[in-house]
Design a protein around this motif. Structure first.
Motif, PDB file in Angstrom:
ATOM      1  N   HIS A  20     -61.890 -48.002  35.359  1.00  0.00           N
ATOM      2  CA  HIS A  20     -61.438 -49.377  35.225  1.00  0.00           C
ATOM      3  C   HIS A  20     -62.047 -49.980  33.974  1.00  0.00           C
ATOM      4  O   HIS A  20     -63.165 -49.642  33.611  1.00  0.00           O
ATOM      5  CB  HIS A  20     -61.868 -50.209  36.439  1.00  0.00           C
ATOM      6  N   GLU A  21     -61.308 -50.896  33.349  1.00  0.00           N
ATOM      7  CA  GLU A  21     -61.842 -51.638  32.215  1.00  0.00           C
ATOM      8  C   GLU A  21     -62.296 -53.010  32.694  1.00  0.00           C
ATOM      9  O   GLU A  21     -61.728 -53.568  33.641  1.00  0.00           O
ATOM     10  CB  GLU A  21     -60.795 -51.785  31.111  1.00  0.00           C
ATOM     11  N   TYR A  22     -63.305 -53.523  32.027  1.00  0.00           N
ATOM     12  CA  TYR A  22     -63.840 -54.853  32.337  1.00  0.00           C
ATOM     13  C   TYR A  22     -63.581 -55.735  31.128  1.00  0.00           C
ATOM     14  O   TYR A  22     -64.061 -55.451  30.025  1.00  0.00           O
ATOM     15  CB  TYR A  22     -65.337 -54.745  32.616  1.00  0.00           C
ATOM     16  N   VAL A  23     -62.782 -56.798  31.318  1.00  0.00           N
ATOM     17  CA  VAL A  23     -62.395 -57.670  30.221  1.00  0.00           C
ATOM     18  C   VAL A  23     -62.536 -59.124  30.652  1.00  0.00           C
ATOM     19  O   VAL A  23     -61.818 -59.578  31.547  1.00  0.00           O
ATOM     20  CB  VAL A  23     -60.932 -57.416  29.780  1.00  0.00           C
ATOM     21  N   ASN A  24     -63.476 -59.826  30.035  1.00  0.00           N
ATOM     22  CA  ASN A  24     -63.655 -61.257  30.312  1.00  0.00           C
ATOM     23  C   ASN A  24     -63.779 -61.560  31.801  1.00  0.00           C
ATOM     24  O   ASN A  24     -63.179 -62.502  32.303  1.00  0.00           O
ATOM     25  CB  ASN A  24     -62.508 -62.071  29.700  1.00  0.00           C
ATOM     26  N   GLY A  25     -64.538 -60.750  32.514  1.00  0.00           N
ATOM     27  CA  GLY A  25     -64.755 -60.985  33.934  1.00  0.00           C
ATOM     28  C   GLY A  25     -63.658 -60.472  34.838  1.00  0.00           C
ATOM     29  O   GLY A  25     -63.744 -60.599  36.056  1.00  0.00           O
ATOM     30  N   GLU A  26     -62.621 -59.891  34.267  1.00  0.00           N
ATOM     31  CA  GLU A  26     -61.511 -59.336  35.035  1.00  0.00           C
ATOM     32  C   GLU A  26     -61.578 -57.813  34.988  1.00  0.00           C
ATOM     33  O   GLU A  26     -61.972 -57.232  33.978  1.00  0.00           O
ATOM     34  CB  GLU A  26     -60.162 -59.789  34.462  1.00  0.00           C
ATOM     35  N   VAL A  27     -61.141 -57.169  36.070  1.00  0.00           N
ATOM     36  CA  VAL A  27     -61.159 -55.712  36.141  1.00  0.00           C
ATOM     37  C   VAL A  27     -59.718 -55.210  36.207  1.00  0.00           C
ATOM     38  O   VAL A  27     -58.895 -55.749  36.951  1.00  0.00           O
ATOM     39  CB  VAL A  27     -61.966 -55.236  37.367  1.00  0.00           C
ATOM     40  N   TYR A  28     -59.450 -54.172  35.408  1.00  0.00           N
ATOM     41  CA  TYR A  28     -58.114 -53.590  35.326  1.00  0.00           C
ATOM     42  C   TYR A  28     -58.210 -52.098  35.575  1.00  0.00           C
ATOM     43  O   TYR A  28     -59.049 -51.415  34.981  1.00  0.00           O
ATOM     44  CB  TYR A  28     -57.511 -53.817  33.937  1.00  0.00           C
ATOM     45  N   ALA A  29     -57.330 -51.586  36.415  1.00  0.00           N
ATOM     46  CA  ALA A  29     -57.252 -50.144  36.634  1.00  0.00           C
ATOM     47  C   ALA A  29     -56.606 -49.516  35.406  1.00  0.00           C
ATOM     48  O   ALA A  29     -55.667 -50.065  34.834  1.00  0.00           O
ATOM     49  CB  ALA A  29     -56.419 -49.840  37.875  1.00  0.00           C
ATOM     50  N   MET A  30     -57.123 -48.377  34.984  1.00  0.00           N
ATOM     51  CA  MET A  30     -56.557 -47.682  33.834  1.00  0.00           C
ATOM     52  C   MET A  30     -55.456 -46.751  34.314  1.00  0.00           C
ATOM     53  O   MET A  30     -55.643 -46.000  35.273  1.00  0.00           O
ATOM     54  CB  MET A  30     -57.651 -46.900  33.103  1.00  0.00           C
ATOM     55  N   ALA A  31     -54.327 -46.817  33.644  1.00  0.00           N
ATOM     56  CA  ALA A  31     -53.192 -45.969  34.001  1.00  0.00           C
ATOM     57  C   ALA A  31     -53.431 -44.545  33.512  1.00  0.00           C
ATOM     58  O   ALA A  31     -54.118 -44.328  32.517  1.00  0.00           O
ATOM     59  CB  ALA A  31     -51.919 -46.521  33.378  1.00  0.00           C
ATOM     60  N   GLY A  32     -52.866 -43.599  34.199  1.00  0.00           N
ATOM     61  CA  GLY A  32     -52.946 -42.209  33.774  1.00  0.00           C
ATOM     62  C   GLY A  32     -52.081 -41.980  32.544  1.00  0.00           C
ATOM     63  O   GLY A  32     -51.154 -42.735  32.269  1.00  0.00           O
ATOM     64  N   GLY A  33     -52.381 -40.937  31.798  1.00  0.00           N
ATOM     65  CA  GLY A  33     -51.645 -40.641  30.573  1.00  0.00           C
ATOM     66  C   GLY A  33     -50.609 -39.555  30.784  1.00  0.00           C
ATOM     67  O   GLY A  33     -50.520 -38.936  31.840  1.00  0.00           O
ATOM     68  N   THR A  34     -49.851 -39.316  29.741  1.00  0.00           N
ATOM     69  CA  THR A  34     -48.843 -38.259  29.759  1.00  0.00           C
ATOM     70  C   THR A  34     -49.502 -36.929  29.393  1.00  0.00           C
ATOM     71  O   THR A  34     -50.612 -36.907  28.849  1.00  0.00           O
ATOM     72  CB  THR A  34     -47.742 -38.565  28.729  1.00  0.00           C
ATOM     73  N   PRO A  35     -48.828 -35.821  29.645  1.00  0.00           N
ATOM     74  CA  PRO A  35     -49.377 -34.529  29.205  1.00  0.00           C
ATOM     75  C   PRO A  35     -49.625 -34.494  27.691  1.00  0.00           C
ATOM     76  O   PRO A  35     -50.631 -33.957  27.238  1.00  0.00           O
ATOM     77  CB  PRO A  35     -48.302 -33.520  29.624  1.00  0.00           C
ATOM     78  N   GLU A  36     -48.727 -35.077  26.889  1.00  0.00           N
ATOM     79  CA  GLU A  36     -48.913 -35.081  25.437  1.00  0.00           C
ATOM     80  C   GLU A  36     -50.132 -35.904  25.042  1.00  0.00           C
ATOM     81  O   GLU A  36     -50.893 -35.530  24.151  1.00  0.00           O
ATOM     82  CB  GLU A  36     -47.651 -35.594  24.732  1.00  0.00           C
ATOM     83  N   HIS A  37     -50.327 -37.028  25.700  1.00  0.00           N
ATOM     84  CA  HIS A  37     -51.508 -37.861  25.446  1.00  0.00           C
ATOM     85  C   HIS A  37     -52.777 -37.057  25.722  1.00  0.00           C
ATOM     86  O   HIS A  37     -53.691 -37.007  24.892  1.00  0.00           O
ATOM     87  CB  HIS A  37     -51.460 -39.107  26.334  1.00  0.00           C
ATOM     88  N   ALA A  38     -52.823 -36.403  26.857  1.00  0.00           N
ATOM     89  CA  ALA A  38     -54.002 -35.609  27.234  1.00  0.00           C
ATOM     90  C   ALA A  38     -54.212 -34.447  26.274  1.00  0.00           C
ATOM     91  O   ALA A  38     -55.355 -34.119  25.910  1.00  0.00           O
ATOM     92  CB  ALA A  38     -53.848 -35.094  28.665  1.00  0.00           C
ATOM     93  N   ARG A  39     -53.128 -33.812  25.830  1.00  0.00           N
ATOM     94  CA  ARG A  39     -53.245 -32.687  24.915  1.00  0.00           C
ATOM     95  C   ARG A  39     -53.788 -33.131  23.564  1.00  0.00           C
ATOM     96  O   ARG A  39     -54.694 -32.502  23.001  1.00  0.00           O
ATOM     97  CB  ARG A  39     -51.882 -32.008  24.733  1.00  0.00           C
ATOM     98  N   LEU A  40     -53.272 -34.239  23.030  1.00  0.00           N
ATOM     99  CA  LEU A  40     -53.749 -34.746  21.745  1.00  0.00           C
ATOM    100  C   LEU A  40     -55.222 -35.164  21.828  1.00  0.00           C
ATOM    101  O   LEU A  40     -56.005 -34.886  20.933  1.00  0.00           O
ATOM    102  CB  LEU A  40     -52.888 -35.920  21.270  1.00  0.00           C
ATOM    103  N   GLN A  41     -55.571 -35.801  22.911  1.00  0.00           N
ATOM    104  CA  GLN A  41     -56.962 -36.222  23.115  1.00  0.00           C
ATOM    105  C   GLN A  41     -57.879 -35.007  23.158  1.00  0.00           C
ATOM    106  O   GLN A  41     -58.911 -34.964  22.467  1.00  0.00           O
ATOM    107  CB  GLN A  41     -57.048 -37.013  24.425  1.00  0.00           C
TER     108      GLN A  41
END
Length: 190
Positions: free
Chosen positions: A26-47
């Motif tokens: 999760h990301e923390y932004v200005n006191g708010e919490v956001y769940a991080m979305a999963g990535g695509t296979p291409e995103h994971a491969r490039l990373q």
């Protein structure tokens, strides 16, 4: 941030408790919490590919490449996030309120997707610019082959882009990566 991913407001201590108990990030932004979305296979491969190429390029240097499990704390703005790739040179420094969050990245990379590009180019980038130690911010295209480098030059940031046939230079860590090598996909290219 996508409102559909918003979990709500909470203290930073409660956020840290959530992170310790959760398998998701999760990301923390200005006191708010956001769940991080999963990535695509291409995103994971490039990373993963960039992790690998940077690791080889930095072998023997006092720098470490970290995958997306490393939390970055932007002390000046109170934001905590998980970049796709982070390089820290020298000694790792952590936040006073979060011993697992690094405060001194030298280079941060985000792999762009349709869902994250506006955030990565806008609000998140504005937060990253407040990290005193940060020397380069790198955007890697997922849909279009290209690497963009924002480089700190004193009090201002400069911009350089690299496309097919180019070698992306990461001056802050003394490394370079061929764009074609980054995008080479052994599952499709043979």
């Amino acid at each position: 941030m996508d409102a559909a991913l918003r979990l709500g407001a909470m203290s930073y201590a409660d956020y840290l408790a959530l992170e310790r108990a959760s398998e998701a990030k999760h990301e923390y932004v200005n006191g708010e919490v956001y769940a991080m979305a999963g990535g695509t296979p291409e995103h994971a491969r490039l990373q993963s590919r960039l992790d690998q190429l940077l690791g080889v390029a930095l072998e023997g240097r006092p720098c470490a490449v970290f995958a997306s499990d490393l939390r970055i704390r932007i002390v000046d703005t109170g934001r905590s996030t998980y970049p796709d790739v982070t390089v820290v040179c020298g000694r790792v420094e952590t936040a006073a309120d979060d011993e697992d969050a690094v405060t001194n990245p030298t280079l941060i990379v985000e792999v762009l997707s349709r869902n994250t590009e506006a955030e990565d180019r806008g609000p998140k980038w504005a937060h990253y610019q407040r990290i005193e130690a940060l020397r380069e911010y790198v955007l890697v295209g997922q849909d279009a082959r290209g690497v963009e480098v924002f480089r700190r030059d004193g009090a201002r940031w400069t911009y350089e882009s690299f496309g097919p046939g180019d070698t992306a230079r990461f001056e802050s860590v003394g490394a370079a990566v061929a764009v074609d090598e980054l995008y080479r996909n052994p599952l499709e290219d043979g």
